[in-house]
Design an enzyme around this catalytic site. Structure first.
Site, mmCIF file in Angstrom:
data_model
loop_
_atom_site.group_PDB
_atom_site.id
_atom_site.type_symbol
_atom_site.label_atom_id
_atom_site.label_comp_id
_atom_site.label_asym_id
_atom_site.label_seq_id
_atom_site.Cartn_x
_atom_site.Cartn_y
_atom_site.Cartn_z
ATOM 1 N N HIS A 116 -3.552 -5.599 2.404
ATOM 2 C CA HIS A 116 -3.256 -5.864 3.803
ATOM 3 C C HIS A 116 -3.931 -7.191 4.134
ATOM 4 O O HIS A 116 -4.563 -7.805 3.284
ATOM 5 C CB HIS A 116 -3.859 -4.776 4.693
ATOM 6 C CG HIS A 116 -3.419 -3.400 4.328
ATOM 7 N ND1 HIS A 116 -2.259 -2.842 4.787
ATOM 8 C CD2 HIS A 116 -4.002 -2.456 3.546
ATOM 9 C CE1 HIS A 116 -2.145 -1.615 4.318
ATOM 10 N NE2 HIS A 116 -3.179 -1.348 3.559
ATOM 11 N N CYS A 150 0.811 -1.216 0.000
ATOM 12 C CA CYS A 150 0.000 0.000 0.000
ATOM 13 C C CYS A 150 0.850 1.274 0.000
ATOM 14 O O CYS A 150 1.451 1.585 -1.018
ATOM 15 C CB CYS A 150 -1.003 -0.066 1.146
ATOM 16 S SG CYS A 150 -2.452 0.959 0.844
HETATM 17 N N1 GLN Z 1 -2.025 6.887 1.809
HETATM 18 C C1 GLN Z 1 -2.101 5.914 0.738
HETATM 19 C C2 GLN Z 1 -3.432 5.943 -0.021
HETATM 20 O O1 GLN Z 1 -4.435 6.299 0.532
HETATM 21 C C3 GLN Z 1 -1.806 4.540 1.287
HETATM 22 C C4 GLN Z 1 -2.843 4.064 2.281
HETATM 23 C C5 GLN Z 1 -2.443 2.796 2.997
HETATM 24 O O2 GLN Z 1 -1.263 2.470 3.088
HETATM 25 N N2 GLN Z 1 -3.417 2.084 3.558
HETATM 26 O O3 GLN Z 1 -3.451 5.577 -1.172
#
Ligand code: GLN
Length: 239
Positions: free
Chosen positions: A191, A93
């Site tokens: 995740h 992510c």
């Molecule tokens: N901030 C990033 C997004 O919203 C990654 C979010 C995350 O790692 N869950 O795309």
């Protein structure tokens, strides 16, 4: 592989949402169950990233910690040096976006990434939130993925970078694909933690370092993993 599998968990103080540390734990466990010794380095954002690790892990993060992590990793140089000598990188992510050439900051402004993977991320119109089911690039020999996503980012791949998987349910990169891989660098929006839910992906990474096919794990030790996997897959079929 040298005497021990060296796992490097990058910036747990900035990048570790939704239990992404589980990726570290499951890699260590699946290596140890096969008699492979493991050394783990937890590298906070005020510490140097060792360049001699075997597998580097980056987790998810919120927008501001993500930008800070990208700046610090650029200044440090250890991860880029490790990737250049062929270390395995598994990034989730925010971590996935950081290892690309550019990602969208808190207001959508372009923020430079590390450029380890030729991908570019921007901000989509809506957040992708929920369970994901995706079929992995057959070249990798990994079972169907399940995971949980929560991100605003959408990601495009450059030439030479393959999608990690094709989305069956969920958003992923935003174009029907999920994640990306090139060489020994793998990124994903999943995740779950991803490697706990998808042990064959964990074994792919360990196998790259070991350089030999991995022996199966005692089925008794796999029971919990198999149950979790079955439960997550059944959730998609309404079972
Ligand atoms: N901030 C990033 C997004 O919203 C990654 C979010 C995350 O790692 N869950 O795309």
């Amino acid at each position: 592989m040298q005497s021990a599998l060296r796992l490097v968990w990058i910036y747990p103080d900035l990048l570790s949402t939704y239990g992404d540390r589980g990726n570290l734990l499951v890699l260590a466990r699946r290596a140890q169950l096969r008699g492979i010794a493991v050394e783990v380095a937890h590298v906070n954002s005020d510490q140097r990233v060792p360049a001699d690790g075997d597998i580097y892990l980056l987790g998810g993060g919120e927008d501001l910690p993500q930008i800070l992590a990208a700046r610090r990793l650029q200044g440090d140089g250890g991860l880029a040096a490790a990737a250049a000598r062929g270390a395995v990188v598994f990034a989730v992510c925010a971590g996935y976006q950081i290892i690309g050439t550019e990602f969208g900051g808190a207001e959508g402004e372009p923020v430079p990434g590390l450029g380890l993977l030729d991908i570019r991320s921007g901000r989509g119109d809506r957040r992708g939130v929920g369970e994901v089911l995706a079929d992995v690039d057959p070249a990798l020999g990994v079972e169907r993925l399940t995971g949980f996503e929560n991100h605003q980012g959408v990601t495009r791949r450059g030439p030479g970078v393959q999608p990690l998987a094709t989305v069956l349910t969920g958003v992923g990169n935003g174009d029907g694909t999920e994640g990306a891989h090139a060489g020994r660098i793998v990124g994903t929006y999943l995740h779950g933690p991803a490697l706990v839910r998808n042990p064959s992906l964990a074994d792919l990474l360990i196998g790259w370092v070991a350089g030999t096919p991995l022996p199966p794990i005692d089925p008794k030790q796999e029971e919990l993993v198999t149950d979790l996997r079955g439960e997550r897959l059944a959730a998609f079929s309404g079972g």
